[in-house]
Design a protein around this motif. Sequence first.
Motif, short mmCIF file in Angstrom:
data_model
loop_
_atom_site.label_atom_id
_atom_site.label_comp_id
_atom_site.label_asym_id
_atom_site.label_seq_id
_atom_site.Cartn_x
_atom_site.Cartn_y
_atom_site.Cartn_z
N ARG A 84 3.25 -6.48 -5.38
CA ARG A 84 2.27 -6.40 -4.29
C ARG A 84 0.98 -5.92 -4.59
NH1 ARG A 84 3.66 -3.56 -0.44
NH2 ARG A 84 2.19 -4.53 1.19
N GLY A 85 0.49 -6.10 -5.70
CA GLY A 85 -0.54 -5.14 -6.21
C GLY A 85 -1.91 -5.55 -5.39
N PRO A 86 -2.26 -6.78 -5.41
CA PRO A 86 -3.61 -7.16 -4.60
C PRO A 86 -3.63 -6.75 -3.24
CG PRO A 86 -3.07 -9.05 -6.11
CD PRO A 86 -1.72 -8.10 -6.09
N GLU A 87 -2.29 -6.93 -2.60
CA GLU A 87 -1.96 -6.57 -1.38
C GLU A 87 -2.29 -5.13 -1.09
OE1 GLU A 87 1.48 -7.27 2.34
OE2 GLU A 87 1.63 -8.32 0.32
N ARG A 88 -1.61 -4.46 -1.81
CA ARG A 88 -1.49 -3.21 -1.57
C ARG A 88 -3.08 -2.31 -1.81
NH1 ARG A 88 2.84 -1.43 -5.83
NH2 ARG A 88 1.97 0.79 -5.46
N ILE A 89 -3.67 -3.12 -2.58
CA ILE A 89 -5.23 -2.74 -2.75
C ILE A 89 -6.09 -2.94 -1.31
CG2 ILE A 89 -7.39 -3.35 -3.89
CD1 ILE A 89 -6.07 -3.63 -6.47
N ARG A 90 -5.87 -4.38 -0.97
CA ARG A 90 -6.49 -4.63 0.47
C ARG A 90 -6.04 -3.59 1.66
NH1 ARG A 90 -8.58 -9.45 2.13
NH2 ARG A 90 -7.51 -10.53 0.35
N ARG A 92 -4.17 2.75 -10.31
CA ARG A 92 -3.03 3.70 -10.17
C ARG A 92 -3.18 4.34 -8.77
NH1 ARG A 92 -1.10 7.09 -14.39
NH2 ARG A 92 -0.40 5.34 -15.13
N GLY A 93 -4.34 5.01 -8.90
CA GLY A 93 -4.74 5.72 -7.49
C GLY A 93 -4.90 5.01 -6.23
N VAL A 94 -5.25 3.79 -6.26
CA VAL A 94 -5.70 3.00 -5.25
C VAL A 94 -4.23 2.59 -4.91
CG1 VAL A 94 -6.69 0.91 -4.41
CG2 VAL A 94 -7.93 2.09 -6.13
N LEU A 95 -3.42 2.20 -5.67
CA LEU A 95 -2.04 1.64 -5.52
C LEU A 95 -1.06 2.61 -4.61
CD1 LEU A 95 -1.27 -0.58 -8.48
CD2 LEU A 95 -1.80 -1.36 -6.11
N GLN A 96 -1.18 3.94 -5.00
CA GLN A 96 -0.63 5.06 -4.71
C GLN A 96 -1.35 5.83 -3.53
OE1 GLN A 96 0.47 7.25 -8.21
NE2 GLN A 96 1.97 5.89 -8.97
N GLY A 97 -2.51 5.71 -3.25
CA GLY A 97 -3.27 6.37 -2.08
C GLY A 97 -3.64 7.58 -2.63
N SER A 98 -3.90 7.84 -4.03
CA SER A 98 -4.48 9.09 -4.42
C SER A 98 -6.11 9.05 -4.35
CB SER A 98 -3.97 9.46 -5.88
OG SER A 98 -4.38 10.64 -6.39
N VAL A 99 -6.66 9.72 -3.34
CA VAL A 99 -8.04 9.51 -3.04
C VAL A 99 -8.72 10.86 -2.75
CG1 VAL A 99 -7.71 8.99 -0.92
CG2 VAL A 99 -9.76 8.22 -1.90
N GLU A 100 -9.93 11.21 -3.01
CA GLU A 100 -10.44 12.30 -2.40
C GLU A 100 -12.04 11.86 -2.23
OE1 GLU A 100 -12.03 15.09 -6.01
OE2 GLU A 100 -10.16 13.98 -6.95
N GLN A 101 -12.55 12.68 -1.36
CA GLN A 101 -13.99 12.34 -0.83
C GLN A 101 -14.99 13.07 -1.93
OE1 GLN A 101 -15.35 13.41 3.13
NE2 GLN A 101 -17.46 12.70 2.61
N LEU A 102 -15.84 12.53 -2.58
CA LEU A 102 -16.81 12.98 -3.19
C LEU A 102 -18.03 13.29 -2.64
CD1 LEU A 102 -16.53 10.17 -6.14
CD2 LEU A 102 -15.26 12.55 -6.14
N THR A 103 -18.70 14.62 -3.14
CA THR A 103 -19.93 15.02 -2.47
C THR A 103 -20.88 15.40 -3.67
OG1 THR A 103 -19.19 17.20 -2.43
CG2 THR A 103 -18.86 15.54 -0.64
N ILE A 104 -22.17 15.63 -3.37
CA ILE A 104 -23.05 16.02 -4.44
C ILE A 104 -22.64 17.14 -4.92
CG2 ILE A 104 -25.31 17.11 -4.58
CD1 ILE A 104 -26.26 14.87 -2.46
N SER A 105 -22.06 18.34 -3.88
CA SER A 105 -21.49 19.37 -4.73
C SER A 105 -20.35 19.39 -5.57
CB SER A 105 -21.11 20.21 -3.47
OG SER A 105 -20.58 21.45 -3.79
N SER A 106 -19.43 18.33 -5.38
CA SER A 106 -18.43 18.14 -6.08
C SER A 106 -18.60 17.73 -7.52
CB SER A 106 -17.21 17.51 -5.16
OG SER A 106 -17.34 16.16 -5.13
#
Length: 344
Positions: free
Chosen positions: A81-87, A43-57
């Motif tokens: 359009r699931g696969p297309e949206r992931i691409r 769901r996060g990939v499809l909706q663009g819900s993303v955050e950068q992960l670091t050693i600190s986080s």
Amino acid sequence: MVSRIGILTGGGDCPGLNAAIRAIVRRADLGNVSTYGFRAGWRGVLQGSVEQLTISSTRGLLHRGGTMLGTSRVDPYREERGPERIREALEVYRLDGLVVIGGEGTLAASHRLAEDEGLPILGVPKTIDNDVGGTDLTIGFLTAVRTATEAVDRLHSTAESHDRVMVLEVMGRHAGWIATYAGMAGGADAILVPEVPFDIDAVGRHLKHRAGMGRDFSIVVVAEGALPKEGTLELEAPPLDEFGRPKLGGIGHTIAHEIEQRTGFPARVTILGHVQRGGSPTPMDRVLATQMGVKAAEFAMDGAWGTMTAYRDNGVVPIPLAEATAHLKTVPADLFAVAETFFG
């Protein structure tokens, strides 16, 4: 050259997910590779819900259950359009590939995306059911076994105090790994698993035999997906979930009722349910998740897309996702035969 990778956790949660995320981020950082986590699985990939992960986080995650990224059972092939949206998501966030930590369903979708769509995906197996092919162990299984074994140990004392039959229902839709391991480790007097259809009359006779030998209490461990031999016991068809799969859970009550009817012994039921998924991972699960996480980052940096980390002979190796998802890994007959030694 790989410089940015994504991570997601899909399907049911289990202990060890955070340890795997932490290990991927740490190893990737050593290789100057940035990591990005998608929230709530596919769901996060499809909706663009993303955050950068670091050693600190990702500090302080090793002992924590659940997943810091959240999860869901969203199947990209059931979405428009699931696969297309992931691409598109991989292109938007300039990701060289995606590390997917999941069980049978999540990895099956990953295989299709890698095979049919040509997407750069690498799998990491996690499921308390331990039913992913090609790997000796999956993240979360050993912790679930510990939880179930502790339940068997605790039920022993109350069963013996009240001369009762205690039925413990554990998870295991198509594979009885938790029931077999916890039953053996806890000294259960009968273990019922999906791989071996049971005869409830034979179970009743065995418990009567124990009583005749002065053992007036018994422990029966049953996997939620256990099935009776044809013609021995009628079970109601369970309702279906949103994916068309039977919603299991509750067979323990049927087993307890049938035992009482056939033996006259009082029987009580404990259903562990989601308790098996929660809590802090065992040391072995932490080590396994760390090994798999580090190797997943290394395989990704080597461009080994379309593979899955597999635990074999105390090490982690890459195997094709096709091999991992070709069939469910069920309890082998020789292992269950060892358990059956103690049912007589």
